[in-house]
Design an enzyme around this catalytic site. Structure first.
Site, mmCIF file in Angstrom:
data_model
loop_
_atom_site.group_PDB
_atom_site.id
_atom_site.type_symbol
_atom_site.label_atom_id
_atom_site.label_comp_id
_atom_site.label_asym_id
_atom_site.label_seq_id
_atom_site.Cartn_x
_atom_site.Cartn_y
_atom_site.Cartn_z
ATOM 1 N N CYS A 137 11.228 -9.164 -2.004
ATOM 2 C CA CYS A 137 12.222 -10.199 -2.342
ATOM 3 C C CYS A 137 12.628 -10.976 -1.091
ATOM 4 C CB CYS A 137 13.442 -9.549 -2.986
ATOM 5 S SG CYS A 137 14.744 -10.735 -3.356
ATOM 6 N N CYS A 140 16.437 -11.840 -0.869
ATOM 7 C CA CYS A 140 17.271 -10.681 -0.530
ATOM 8 C C CYS A 140 17.152 -10.302 0.950
ATOM 9 C CB CYS A 140 16.855 -9.446 -1.340
ATOM 10 S SG CYS A 140 16.455 -9.777 -3.047
ATOM 11 N N ASP A 141 15.929 -10.353 1.507
ATOM 12 C CA ASP A 141 15.689 -9.744 2.821
ATOM 13 C C ASP A 141 15.307 -10.716 3.936
ATOM 14 O OD1 ASP A 141 16.164 -7.251 1.673
ATOM 15 O OD2 ASP A 141 14.074 -7.014 1.073
#
Ligand code: NAP
Length: 315
Positions: A137, A140-141
């Protein structure tokens, strides 16, 4: 196990397809419940920008998710945070949907919109460095890799789009693809090739993800043409090589393709009467937000007709 909960339709999954189905079910005055294990929005929550949803030339994925949720709730959606473990049709034509909280939901129709989970590379080091350099992701990261050199694996829309997105954080992004041609749409490819921070590494497959106490340090590669091996020093590796449909919840035989994608008729009904499928877990040419909500619209209206026919047959 707690007492049974009776509905007209149970919608499983709270992505665009599930939220759209809940909105239509609400407008159709059906007794509907939507079961979602996490936060509503599905893959929209993993997408930075949506630029191909008509009416919104550009909208953040999480913002579209929030709007779709509010829209469904406005028309009466009953959204519950529960993880579905199984769906089974009884001899009376009523489905039992069992959740990990021990609830038993019952309805003569189910719309399954549970999407899929990211496909793993299945190589040594992948599980070991997941969350320590290996990610599925970008939104997200991505921010963890400011100024670093990272790799993206895959050649489809997701890999190409996320490689481009990750250059806002990383100093350098290698896109590793196993062939010499990308599967991604041309407009995304153009953006990728115009981005000076991205270098495509053609004809390579990942053999291993290696690292140490600080996390990932390199990916080991093999040339798919010459067989030559090489090592690429990276601190992050984002894997976007497709996903597997979450069709394993269905107990009993249903028609599906070789990868487990659910086959439906043109009303979105599966080979199990009363079980409908919509969105990413259904066999289809493409998997877009637009196709997910299109499927869900058809499924929700087909559910109304199925319930009316069922009532008529019993009267
Ligand atoms: P996809 O289109 O199925 O592409 C998967 C890519 O991963 C392919 O390039 C494939 O290589 C590669 N791959 C598969 N298994 C691999 C393995 N074991 N090792 C290395 N590479 C592997 O999947 P996706 O990109 O996740 O997209 C899924 C769907 O969502 C598509 O329909 C796509 O159009 C849609 N989507 C759309 C957008 C958008 O329009 N903005 C964004 C994201 C996703 P080969 O090409 O050699 O098979």
């Amino acid at each position: 196990m707690s007492g049974s909960l009776e509905f007209d339709v149970i919608i499983i999954g709270g992505g665009p397809a599930g939220l759209c189905a809940a909105m239509y079910a609400g407008r159709g005055m059906l007794r509907a419940v939507l079961l979602e294990r996490g936060i509503t929005g599905g893959e929209l929550l993993n997408t930075e920008l949506i630029e191909d949803y008509p009416g919104f030339s550009s909208i953040l994925g999480p913002e579209l998710a929030q709007r779709m949720t509010e829209h469904a709730v406005k028309f009466g959606a009953d959204i519950r945070q529960e993880n579905v473990e199984s769906i089974e049709r009884g001899e009376d034509g009523v489905f039992d949907v069992i959740t990990s909280l021990g609830s038993r939901y019952r309805a003569p129709t189910v719309i399954l919109t549970a999407g899929g989970t990211p496909t793993k590379l299945g190589v040594p080091g992948e599980a070991e460095y997941a969350g320590r350099g290996v990610s599925y992701c970008a939104v997200c990261d991505g921010a963890f890799f400011k100024g670093e050199t990272i790799a993206v694996v895959g050649g489809g829309d997701a890999a190409v789009e996320e490689a481009d997105y990750l250059t806002r954080y990383a100093a350098k992004v290698y896109l590793i693809h196993r062939r010499h041609e990308l599967r991604a749409s041309k407009i995304l490819q153009e953006r990728l090739f115009a981005n000076p921070k991205i270098e495509v590494i053609w004809n390579r497959r990942v053999l291993e993800l290696v690292g140490g106490p600080t996390g990932l340090t390199a990916v080991e590669l093999e040339d798919t043409v010459s067989g030559e091996r090489s090592s690429l020093a990276v601190t992050g590796c984002f894997v976007f090589i497709g996903f597997q449909p979450n069709s394993g919840l269905i107990r009993g035989h249903f028609r599906h393709d070789a990868s487990g994608y659910v086959i439906t008729d043109d009303r979105m009904m599966t080979s199990i009467p009363g079980l409908f499928a919509a969105g990413d877990l259904r066999v289809q040419l493409t998997r877009q937000v637009t196709t997910a909500v299109g499927d869900a619209t058809t499924a929700a209206i087909a559910v109304e007709k199925y319930l009316a026919d069922r009532r008529a047959a019993r009267d």
